[in-house]
Write a protein that holds these residues in place. Sequence first.
Motif, PDB file in Angstrom:
ATOM      1  N   ALA A   1      18.602  10.548 -24.204  1.00 10.66           N
ATOM      2  CA  ALA A   1      17.415   9.961 -24.838  1.00 10.66           C
ATOM      3  C   ALA A   1      17.796   8.700 -25.624  1.00 10.66           C
ATOM      4  CB  ALA A   1      16.756  10.977 -25.765  1.00 10.66           C
ATOM      5  N   LEU A   2      18.905   8.747 -26.360  1.00 11.43           N
ATOM      6  CA  LEU A   2      19.360   7.567 -27.104  1.00 11.43           C
ATOM      7  C   LEU A   2      19.767   6.453 -26.151  1.00 11.43           C
ATOM      8  CD1 LEU A   2      21.516   9.262 -29.900  1.00 11.43           C
ATOM      9  CD2 LEU A   2      19.225   8.291 -30.121  1.00 11.43           C
ATOM     10  N   ALA A   3      20.441   6.821 -25.053  1.00  2.00           N
ATOM     11  CA  ALA A   3      20.838   5.812 -24.065  1.00  2.00           C
ATOM     12  C   ALA A   3      19.609   5.187 -23.409  1.00  2.00           C
ATOM     13  CB  ALA A   3      21.740   6.444 -23.013  1.00  2.00           C
ATOM     14  N   THR A   4      18.590   5.999 -23.127  1.00  2.00           N
ATOM     15  CA  THR A   4      17.352   5.479 -22.540  1.00  2.00           C
ATOM     16  C   THR A   4      16.665   4.516 -23.500  1.00  2.00           C
ATOM     17  OG1 THR A   4      17.063   7.479 -21.214  1.00  2.00           O
ATOM     18  CG2 THR A   4      15.094   6.151 -21.620  1.00  2.00           C
ATOM     19  N   ALA A   5      16.613   4.888 -24.769  1.00  5.64           N
ATOM     20  CA  ALA A   5      16.012   4.001 -25.764  1.00  5.64           C
ATOM     21  C   ALA A   5      16.784   2.687 -25.863  1.00  5.64           C
ATOM     22  CB  ALA A   5      15.968   4.703 -27.129  1.00  5.64           C
ATOM     23  N   GLN A   6      18.109   2.759 -25.832  1.00 10.12           N
ATOM     24  CA  GLN A   6      18.928   1.544 -25.880  1.00 10.12           C
ATOM     25  C   GLN A   6      18.635   0.644 -24.677  1.00 10.12           C
ATOM     26  OE1 GLN A   6      21.610   0.463 -28.281  1.00 10.12           O
ATOM     27  NE2 GLN A   6      20.737  -1.269 -27.173  1.00 10.12           N
ATOM     28  N   PHE A   7      18.540   1.248 -23.504  1.00  7.51           N
ATOM     29  CA  PHE A   7      18.241   0.490 -22.283  1.00  7.51           C
ATOM     30  C   PHE A   7      16.892  -0.204 -22.400  1.00  7.51           C
ATOM     31  CE2 PHE A   7      16.053   0.429 -18.158  1.00  7.51           C
ATOM     32  CZ  PHE A   7      16.901  -0.408 -17.439  1.00  7.51           C
ATOM     33  N   LEU A   8      15.858   0.522 -22.821  1.00  7.55           N
ATOM     34  CA  LEU A   8      14.529  -0.072 -22.916  1.00  7.55           C
ATOM     35  C   LEU A   8      14.473  -1.162 -23.978  1.00  7.55           C
ATOM     36  CD1 LEU A   8      12.241   3.087 -22.525  1.00  7.55           C
ATOM     37  CD2 LEU A   8      12.897   1.403 -20.796  1.00  7.55           C
ATOM     38  N   ASP A   9      15.191  -0.962 -25.067  1.00  3.39           N
ATOM     39  CA  ASP A   9      15.234  -1.984 -26.118  1.00  3.39           C
ATOM     40  C   ASP A   9      15.907  -3.256 -25.623  1.00  3.39           C
ATOM     41  OD1 ASP A   9      14.696  -2.865 -28.765  1.00  3.39           O
ATOM     42  OD2 ASP A   9      16.755  -2.412 -29.356  1.00  3.39           O
ATOM     43  N   ASP A  10      16.936  -3.099 -24.790  1.00  2.00           N
ATOM     44  CA  ASP A  10      17.598  -4.273 -24.205  1.00  2.00           C
ATOM     45  C   ASP A  10      16.705  -4.968 -23.183  1.00  2.00           C
ATOM     46  OD1 ASP A  10      19.837  -3.699 -25.703  1.00  2.00           O
ATOM     47  OD2 ASP A  10      20.980  -2.833 -24.044  1.00  2.00           O
ATOM     48  N   GLN A  11      15.973  -4.173 -22.403  1.00  2.00           N
ATOM     49  CA  GLN A  11      15.166  -4.719 -21.318  1.00  2.00           C
ATOM     50  C   GLN A  11      13.858  -5.337 -21.804  1.00  2.00           C
ATOM     51  OE1 GLN A  11      15.552  -4.342 -17.527  1.00  2.00           O
ATOM     52  NE2 GLN A  11      17.616  -4.498 -18.331  1.00  2.00           N
ATOM     53  N   ARG A  12      13.146  -4.622 -22.653  1.00  2.00           N
ATOM     54  CA  ARG A  12      11.809  -5.051 -23.087  1.00  2.00           C
ATOM     55  C   ARG A  12      11.589  -4.589 -24.528  1.00  2.00           C
ATOM     56  NH1 ARG A  12       6.983  -6.508 -20.106  1.00  2.00           N
ATOM     57  NH2 ARG A  12       8.250  -6.320 -18.215  1.00  2.00           N
ATOM     58  N   PRO A  13      12.118  -5.326 -25.507  1.00  2.00           N
ATOM     59  CA  PRO A  13      11.986  -4.914 -26.912  1.00  2.00           C
ATOM     60  C   PRO A  13      10.519  -4.789 -27.320  1.00  2.00           C
ATOM     61  CG  PRO A  13      13.555  -6.725 -26.667  1.00  2.00           C
ATOM     62  CD  PRO A  13      12.866  -6.576 -25.352  1.00  2.00           C
ATOM     63  N   GLY A  14      10.245  -3.754 -28.122  1.00  2.00           N
ATOM     64  CA  GLY A  14       8.897  -3.577 -28.648  1.00  2.00           C
ATOM     65  C   GLY A  14       7.868  -3.206 -27.607  1.00  2.00           C
ATOM     66  N   GLY A  15       8.289  -2.566 -26.528  1.00  2.00           N
ATOM     67  CA  GLY A  15       7.383  -2.235 -25.442  1.00  2.00           C
ATOM     68  C   GLY A  15       6.589  -0.967 -25.687  1.00  2.00           C
ATOM     69  N   THR A  16       5.914  -0.531 -24.613  1.00  2.00           N
ATOM     70  CA  THR A  16       5.105   0.679 -24.677  1.00  2.00           C
ATOM     71  C   THR A  16       5.512   1.636 -23.565  1.00  2.00           C
ATOM     72  OG1 THR A  16       3.386  -0.311 -23.285  1.00  2.00           O
ATOM     73  CG2 THR A  16       3.145  -0.550 -25.672  1.00  2.00           C
ATOM     74  N   ALA A  17       5.291   2.921 -23.807  1.00  2.00           N
ATOM     75  CA  ALA A  17       5.711   3.922 -22.823  1.00  2.00           C
ATOM     76  C   ALA A  17       4.781   5.116 -22.856  1.00  2.00           C
ATOM     77  CB  ALA A  17       7.137   4.374 -23.099  1.00  2.00           C
ATOM     78  N   TYR A  18       4.563   5.671 -21.677  1.00  2.00           N
ATOM     79  CA  TYR A  18       3.955   7.005 -21.551  1.00  2.00           C
ATOM     80  C   TYR A  18       5.113   7.962 -21.337  1.00  2.00           C
ATOM     81  CZ  TYR A  18       1.314  11.003 -19.867  1.00  2.00           C
ATOM     82  OH  TYR A  18       0.777  12.254 -19.731  1.00  2.00           O
ATOM     83  N   VAL A  19       5.273   8.924 -22.232  1.00  3.21           N
ATOM     84  CA  VAL A  19       6.450   9.784 -22.239  1.00  3.21           C
ATOM     85  C   VAL A  19       6.078  11.204 -21.828  1.00  3.21           C
ATOM     86  CG1 VAL A  19       8.280  10.768 -23.657  1.00  3.21           C
ATOM     87  CG2 VAL A  19       7.556   8.404 -24.022  1.00  3.21           C
ATOM     88  N   VAL A  20       6.808  11.723 -20.862  1.00  4.17           N
ATOM     89  CA  VAL A  20       6.764  13.144 -20.540  1.00  4.17           C
ATOM     90  C   VAL A  20       8.098  13.702 -21.016  1.00  4.17           C
ATOM     91  CG1 VAL A  20       6.506  14.891 -18.756  1.00  4.17           C
ATOM     92  CG2 VAL A  20       5.319  12.692 -18.521  1.00  4.17           C
ATOM     93  N   GLY A  21       8.099  14.322 -22.176  1.00  5.76           N
ATOM     94  CA  GLY A  21       9.343  14.781 -22.776  1.00  5.76           C
ATOM     95  C   GLY A  21       9.083  15.381 -24.137  1.00  5.76           C
ATOM     96  N   GLU A  22      10.154  15.604 -24.868  1.00  5.89           N
ATOM     97  CA  GLU A  22      10.028  16.263 -26.161  1.00  5.89           C
ATOM     98  C   GLU A  22      10.607  15.402 -27.283  1.00  5.89           C
ATOM     99  OE1 GLU A  22      10.733  20.441 -26.335  1.00  5.89           O
ATOM    100  OE2 GLU A  22       9.991  20.778 -24.299  1.00  5.89           O
TER     101      GLU A  22
END
Length: 266
Positions: A76-97
Amino acid sequence: MTNTRPVECWLIDMDGVLVHEEDPLPGAAEFIDTLKRHDRPFLVLTNNSIFTPRDLRARLQRADIDVPESAIWTSALATAQFLDDQRPGGTAYVVGEAGLTTALHEIGYTMNDRDPDYVVLGETRTYSFEAITRAIRLIDGGARFIATNPDPSGPSVHGKLPATGSVAALISTATNRQPYYIGKPNSLMMRFALNELQAHSETTMMVGDRMDTDVVAGLEAGLRTILVLSGSTSADRVDDFPYRATEVLDSIEDVIAMVAELAPEG
């Protein structure tokens, strides 16, 4: 071990190396204490995105293994890091906990079920048909598809549970869109972990229990690797893979002496 370069930092898989379910594996607590005593930086890694590092620290403490919250690195932390690098301040629909939603909130992402930049699929024990249907429709509408890890199943006291990879396959079949997986065996998770430690691949060791995730991810990130036979990959399957771990040992108990043996001089 033929390669005797010093090992300054350690990456350690959690399930199958330190614990099995809620039970500590032999030598796990002593191994972590040895790393601390020799002042060796380390991270405990897991593909499980359900829990926050604080939750996982508490789980390890119940097994008498004392790992600081800051030394736990999840998909989850690695995914957040990836998204922050790719598209900072973006939006997501999350299926998870909580482990996944907390990590995304902490990098400034907002949750959106109308027109998100990403659909992010993680581990959960409460997959709902409604949430999966919503994810499919958002991906059809143009949202990019990300998944925390490709694991098809996970363990429980009653047997296997469907995991992220299985649900991702369902969504992929419906949308004809494949997710980008962040967790192991993607070496990106290892690279993010190295950055977190400010470590170099040439002086870092990866310890895992799976050839097809831990060892191959470490190998592709340029790390030396130790496979322990206390988890998923059994001794009779090691030679089935076209790549090798640097060392194969029975358990983390056999790695303890290596912390001092491979430590940098001085």
